[in-house]
Enzyme design. Sequence first.
Site, PDB file in Angstrom:
ATOM      1  CD  GLU A   1      45.723  29.296  48.855  1.00 48.25           C
ATOM      2  OE1 GLU A   1      45.105  30.364  48.679  1.00 48.25           O
ATOM      3  OE2 GLU A   1      45.410  28.236  48.309  1.00 48.25           O
TER       4      GLU A   1
ATOM      5  CB  CYS B   1      44.639  38.157  51.881  1.00 48.38           C
ATOM      6  SG  CYS B   1      43.216  37.098  52.033  1.00 48.38           S
TER       7      CYS B   1
ATOM      8  CB  CYS C   1      36.256  26.747  55.153  1.00 46.32           C
ATOM      9  SG  CYS C   1      34.995  27.802  55.896  1.00 46.32           S
TER      10      CYS C   1
ATOM     11  CB  CYS D   1      30.331  29.137  50.629  1.00 46.21           C
ATOM     12  SG  CYS D   1      30.158  29.933  52.231  1.00 46.21           S
TER      13      CYS D   1
ATOM     14  CB  CYS E   1      34.116  29.071  48.683  1.00 50.52           C
ATOM     15  SG  CYS E   1      35.659  29.344  49.559  1.00 50.52           S
TER      16      CYS E   1
ATOM     17  CB  CYS F   1      40.100  32.109  49.659  1.00 50.46           C
ATOM     18  SG  CYS F   1      38.366  31.685  49.785  1.00 50.46           S
TER      19      CYS F   1
END
Length: 372
Positions: free
Chosen positions: A96, A117, A124, A128, A131, A355
């Site tokens: 994205e 962005c 990832c 976290c 997220c 995100c």
Amino acid sequence: MRYTPARPTIYGETLDSLTALLKEHGHPAFRARQVLTWLYKKRVKTWEEMTDLSRPFRTWLAATFELEPTKFVLTKQSEDVTDKLLLELGDKSLIETVIIRAPQLGVGQENSRKTICISTQVGCAMGCKFCASGLEGLKRNLSAGEIVHQLIQVCRQEDDRTPRAHAELVSFDNLVVMGMGEPLHNYDAILRALTILNAEWGLGFGARRITLSTSGLVPKIKQLADEPLGIRLAISLHGATDEVREQIMPINKKWPLKELIPAIREFSEKHGRMVTLEFILIEDINDSLDQAGKLRDIAYDLHAHVNLIPYNTVEGLPWKRPSLTRQEKFAQVLDRGGVSVTLRREKGHAIDAACGQLRLKTEKAREAAAAN
Ligand code: SAH
Ligand code: SF4
């Protein structure tokens, strides 16, 4: 988890690396600049459009490099101020890129300030808890060329809308490395990409208008502090004590605050500019006034700016944002303590701008379609 395309993308080349390669294959060195002008100033989509290059040279380029490392899939526009581009990579992975418009009083939509962005990884590894990007772990790193090409896609979108296109200008004002992925976990690629974006032969985009956000990879923050590229740094803090932070950010176990804070200070002192501390406000997790007080002390001591971000809900996760009153009380503690603080109004909530969410939804829809 590595993806090696049949040919490397030309968007990963620097002026030096391309010049060296051309020389090695018996092509004149000055052709490198010509090629880069077609890519970064004219933003052409095919080798054929590079009309001042000989046909045999274009054939060599096409056999050596991939031209378009990302394919535009769709744009999602929210009612407010955010556009989201969904891009597909060579291995069908999705990433994205978000365009955030900040409307300015008295000017039209096309003159609003634009912040882009970009993503740096597919997924990832940092995990976290709040997220969407980290929910399914890391799929792979993006290459420098895949990172750079996101901005080319953005420029093309904007080129279609604004008359600035032919002036060979970049039509955005700020760049934030805050999309999917942990940029410092893909250090070499992001640094190469930012160097290309900043270079006069590349997009010529000012380093001071670039902000990189990290969850706190201490050794890499120190390495970044020594780079000549003067980009800005934002730290995802989200907890003002180890107890709170490690509850939601596993990375805090590896690099707790007593290591992270000195690294931030080192960066700030070497660069002579304010670092931003990002703090997502999540109800009953980190929004107490005690956390506010501790955050105020950390920020004051570091001479850092604090960006408070009301949590964007993620499908399947239990977290919520605190009430507006609670958000404002939290901000007041910082403000009254002499800390520079902004309480961000949500942007792009309507199109899942937090995100990783649009990608996750599209992948789920694809899986569902494949199962039918
Ligand atoms: N990995 C880097 C950069 C990408 S995340 C980092 O963590 O800093 C960019 C920012 O979005 C981070 O501050 C992150 O904590 C925040 N974020 C992630 N999920 C969010 C959510 N659901 N609502 C609001 N902010 C979120
Ligand atoms: Fe990764 Fe940043 Fe999301 Fe944490 S907040 S999982 S580091 S993208």
